[in-house]
Write an enzyme that holds these catalytic residues in place. Structure first.
Site, PDB file in Angstrom:
ATOM      1  N   GLU A 340      17.565  46.954 -39.712  1.00 57.50           N
ATOM      2  CA  GLU A 340      18.725  46.448 -40.430  1.00 57.50           C
ATOM      3  C   GLU A 340      18.416  45.015 -40.875  1.00 57.50           C
ATOM      4  OE1 GLU A 340      22.249  47.932 -38.748  1.00 57.50           O
ATOM      5  OE2 GLU A 340      23.539  46.914 -40.171  1.00 57.50           O
ATOM      6  N   GLU A 616      25.626  42.216 -29.581  1.00 53.50           N
ATOM      7  CA  GLU A 616      26.463  42.781 -30.639  1.00 53.50           C
ATOM      8  C   GLU A 616      27.749  43.383 -30.077  1.00 53.50           C
ATOM      9  OE1 GLU A 616      24.613  46.080 -32.636  1.00 53.50           O
ATOM     10  OE2 GLU A 616      25.900  45.820 -34.393  1.00 53.50           O
TER      11      GLU A 616
HETATM   12  C1  BGC Z   1      25.911  45.215 -38.531  1.00 55.81           C
HETATM   13  C2  BGC Z   1      27.084  44.308 -38.332  1.00 55.81           C
HETATM   14  C3  BGC Z   1      27.898  44.408 -39.583  1.00 55.81           C
HETATM   15  C4  BGC Z   1      28.418  45.814 -39.596  1.00 55.81           C
HETATM   16  C5  BGC Z   1      29.380  46.133 -40.670  1.00 55.81           C
HETATM   17  C6  BGC Z   1      26.437  46.605 -38.584  1.00 55.81           C
HETATM   18  O1  BGC Z   1      25.489  47.567 -38.659  1.00 55.81           O
HETATM   19  O2  BGC Z   1      24.941  45.031 -37.580  1.00 55.81           O
HETATM   20  O3  BGC Z   1      26.896  43.162 -37.706  1.00 55.81           O
HETATM   21  O4  BGC Z   1      28.837  43.436 -39.787  1.00 55.81           O
HETATM   22  O5  BGC Z   1      27.384  46.754 -39.593  1.00 55.81           O
HETATM   23  O6  BGC Z   1      30.477  46.475 -40.103  1.00 55.81           O
END
Ligand code: BGC
Length: 733
Positions: A340, A616
């Site tokens: 990501e 996270e």
């Molecule tokens: C990310 C987040 C992001 C989110 C969107 C995720 O996959 O890691 O930090 O804000 O997607 O909701």
């Protein structure tokens, strides 16, 4: 005009997928140039040497933008490197060229090759200037880096002997998108030696660096010719003590080395990794101190410090700092490890205030706001992450609101009106987008037709909140339309403030703001003054954004929700404001209770599990030793680190007078607690160092406030106001 515009884009005539290409040019100079400037950029990331010496002390150039829209070039003074006979050699890897989302291999095939653009501009004493530009006279070979990829890592084959140099191909790629370097350079910042050697129950040889970092490792490779050494980078061990890589999803994060039997100093040049541990396969007699982890991030100056009498909270602050170090690489990313690593707008919005206290991020964010402007849709909507090639129309509240929140916060911290001016259209277009979306709604879609509510749009919601029965659910219980309209009001209020600072007529937006508020109250506040959506985040937004003047019922609703649960339940949307709101409604002790809580869910729970960065998820690694879903479980995600701004502003009380910016008028108003004997913080502001400390002794508290020259400061303590002097002020209460 800069001479880089005289150069031609060159690329290899053929390129095997994901190899690094070495471009080369040899030339002779007359004795002796007085100046030599190299202007250079690439589609991919480059590593440039002149006569075998590295041109740059920065890495991963030219940084990351959407190369179709804008691409930074760099200028280096290379006078010292020039000799009579010279060779410029530039390795170019894939870098961020195709960086987008998940597995990028199909993109890479369809997009083709890396490319280089450079001019070496040589000036002689008599003023004569000679430009050596990339053109058809350059040659290329494939490099021993046989594979490079931002998510997957690098493979280096030291036995690789390139075939003879081939002529490059000149391509008619645009130069209209070139911009000089805007952001901070990405540089190697610090070095951490391996701490512990672990042989796992499954038999892997693992080194623990004791700190989760973003960067790469370095060590001397000594292995027999033809031997392969494979190094995997990862964040966590399982409860049994084995290597855990599932949460990296498809990102391999490997470094593969094929030895030629000679000793080599290893250091990847075209990728980066997010890791605390490495697992080494194919090397004998490993010792941890032979390995170093090199921390890499944008070269932001550290400005903020915090310390207090509770080690757990000090560790929390440490984790916030490392979350920032790990995710500020030219673009503010969500995470540095899984497939990501994107410039998620919501995460940046949530964290930008504390980021601007911790480090000087003015230049860093100024560049990224340029990326935001470049990627804003003609409609005014903002993609969910920037840069992006993904066809994403964005527009989610709290994510796209980065368009107003970030420029406004940068103005508040740095007092630079130019930042606001530059981004005024970004702010305005986003507010106008919400307004036109609100006007467009159709009753047959079952959506309310109130033209002042931002409803019916797709939203992420209160991401990762814990108020749904399913604790793995991602969107939380707070109504998305409520979040949408609350942020519509908030963004409009920030646009009004920015207009006032810039002297722009904003009567239309003042009127709009009044109407949004009215509609919000009508729809979401009940006859007792409570918010109908009974969640912590709903209360927090209504209170923090000042959406309803009668605060009392909302305050008691929030207090009972927090006390009822015994903990926070907020996600990305509510968490940054939760403690601010609690202390603003007089519930400072409750705010402290949440801050120091160390059971799940809380900021300190991860610390009890050995976290060295922010996680996270509140429940990334559970008390029973199991992990949250590997689909989305990063252990280096700064968003929840937003709590740090409460530690600076409320716990230590460093604030600014309403209506001022750049710390010209400081208000010290610390909120102390018996849970701590002391707390202190400092911020190196654009107007000098501002510091605050309080220490309790017996029934008294001693306060020390440092006020920089040419600023005004007051302290507010126990309802009393003190006018402070420049320098150190001490007050005992
Ligand atoms: C990310 C987040 C992001 C989110 C969107 C995720 O996959 O890691 O930090 O804000 O997607 O909701």
């Amino acid at each position: 005009m800069n001479t880089i515009f005289s150069a031609s884009w060159i690329k290899p005539a053929r390129q095997r997928k994901n190899t690094v290409i070495n471009f080369k040019k040899s030339f002779t100079v007359k004795p002796f140039p007085v100046k030599a400037l190299l202007h250079i950029t690439s589609l991919g990331v480059y590593n440039c040497e002149i006569n075998g010496k590295s041109v740059t002390s920065s890495v991963l150039n030219p940084g990351w933008t959407d190369y179709n829209k804008r691409i930074q070039y760099q200028t280096y003074d290379v006078t010292e490197l020039i000799e009579k006979e010279n060779t410029v050699s530039v390795g170019v890897g894939i870098g961020w060229r195709f960086h987008n989302w998940y597995d990028l291999s199909s993109d890479i095939i369809s997009f083709g090759n890396v490319a280089l653009l450079a001019t070496l501009s040589i000036t002689y004493e008599n003023g004569e200037e000679v430009n050596i530009c990339t053109d058809s006279s350059w040659t290329y070979t494939e490099d021993k880096v046989r594979y490079n990829h931002m998510y997957n890592g690098e493979t280096v084959d030291f036995n690789f002997i390139p075939r003879k140099s081939l002529p490059v191909k000149v391509i008619p790629y645009t130069k209209a998108t070139l911009i000089p370097q805007e952001g901070e350079f990405i540089t190697e910042q610090e070095v951490i030696r391996g701490k512990e050697l672990i042989i796992t129950p499954e038999g892997d040889t693992v080194i623990d660096f004791g700190q989760e970092i973003t960067g790469y490792i370095s060590f001397y490779l000594t292995a027999d010719k033809g031997d392969t050494v494979k190094i995997r980078h990862f964040e966590k061990l399982t409860k049994e003590g084995n290597v855990y890589t599932e949460n990296l999803r498809s990102a391999k994060q490997e470094l593969t080395l094929i030895s030629d039997g000679k000793c080599h100093l290893i250091k990847p040049l075209y990728t980066f990794y997010g890791f605390r541990y490495i697992a080494i396969d194919g090397m004998k007699d490993v010792s941890p101190d032979e390995f170093t982890a090199i921390v890499v991030h944008s070269d932001m100056k550290r400005t903020g410090h915090f310390n207090c009498s509770d080690d757990m909270i000090n560790q929390l602050f440490h984790n916030i700092i490392w979350g920032q170090k790990g995710n500020f690489l030219d673009v503010p990313t969500d995470c540095p490890q899984r497939d990501e690593r994107l410039g998620w707008t919501g995460d940046a919005q949530v964290f930008c205030k504390v980021a601007s206290y911790n480090f000087n991020v003015e230049k860093f964010f100024r560049k990224w706001m340029g990326d935001l402007r470049a990627m804003q849709k003609p409609s005014g909507s903002i993609p969910s992450f920037v840069p992006t090639k993904y066809d994403d129309h964005g527009g989610s509240s709290a994510w796209a609101d980065v368009a107003t929140i970030l420029p406004w916060q940068m103005y508040l911290t740095y007092g630079n009106k130019e930042l606001l001016r530059e981004n005024y259209s970004l702010m305005k277009n986003w507010v106008d987008f919400m307004r036109s979306y609100a006007l467009k709604k159709k009753p047959e879609e079952g959506i309310s037709t109130d033209p002042y509510l931002y409803e019916g749009h797709w939203h992420f919601g209160d991401w990762l909140a814990l108020d749904l029965p399913d604790k793995e659910a991602v969107e939380g219980a707070t109504e998305k339309d409520l979040i949408g309209s609350a942020f519509f009001a908030y963004s409009t209020s920030l646009l009004i403030k920015a207009s006032e600072v810039l002297g722009i007529d904003c009567r239309y937006y003042k009127n709009l703001y009044r109407n949004i508020r009215k509609s919000f109250i009508k729809k979401y506040i009940d006859e007792n003054g409570k918010i109908k959506c009974d969640t912590q985040t709903a209360c927090v937004l209504a209170l923090h954004f000042g959406l309803y003047e009668n605060k009392e019922p909302l305050a008691s609703q929030l207090t009972s929700l927090v006390k009822g649960f015994g903990h926070l339940t907020t996600g990305f949307v509510g968490t940054p404001y939760l403690l601010h709101v609690l202390s603003d409604i007089g519930e400072t002790e409750l705010a402290y209770e949440l801050l120091v809580r160390d059971e799940f869910p809380s900021w300190c729970y991860p610390i009890t599990q050995g976290a060295t960065t922010m996680w996270e998820r509140w429940n990334g690694y559970k008390p029973d030793g199991s992990f949250a879903t590997p689909d989305m479980n990063s252990f280096n995600h700064y968003a929840y680190g937003a709590v740090g701004d409460w530690m600076y502003e409320k716990m230590c009380g460093i604030r600014q007078k309403e209506g001022t910016a750049g710390f010209t008028d400081i208000v010290f108003a610390p909120l102390t607690s018996n849970r701590f004997t002391f707390a202190e913080a400092s911020i190196e502001t654009v107007n000098g160092k501002v510091a605050s400390r309080w220490e309790r002794s017996g029934k008294k508290t001693e306060y020390t406030f440092t006020v920089p020259e040419k600023t005004c400061a007051i302290a507010l303590i126990n309802g009393k106001k003190y006018v402070l002097n420049t320098g150190i002020n001490k007050i005992t209460e």
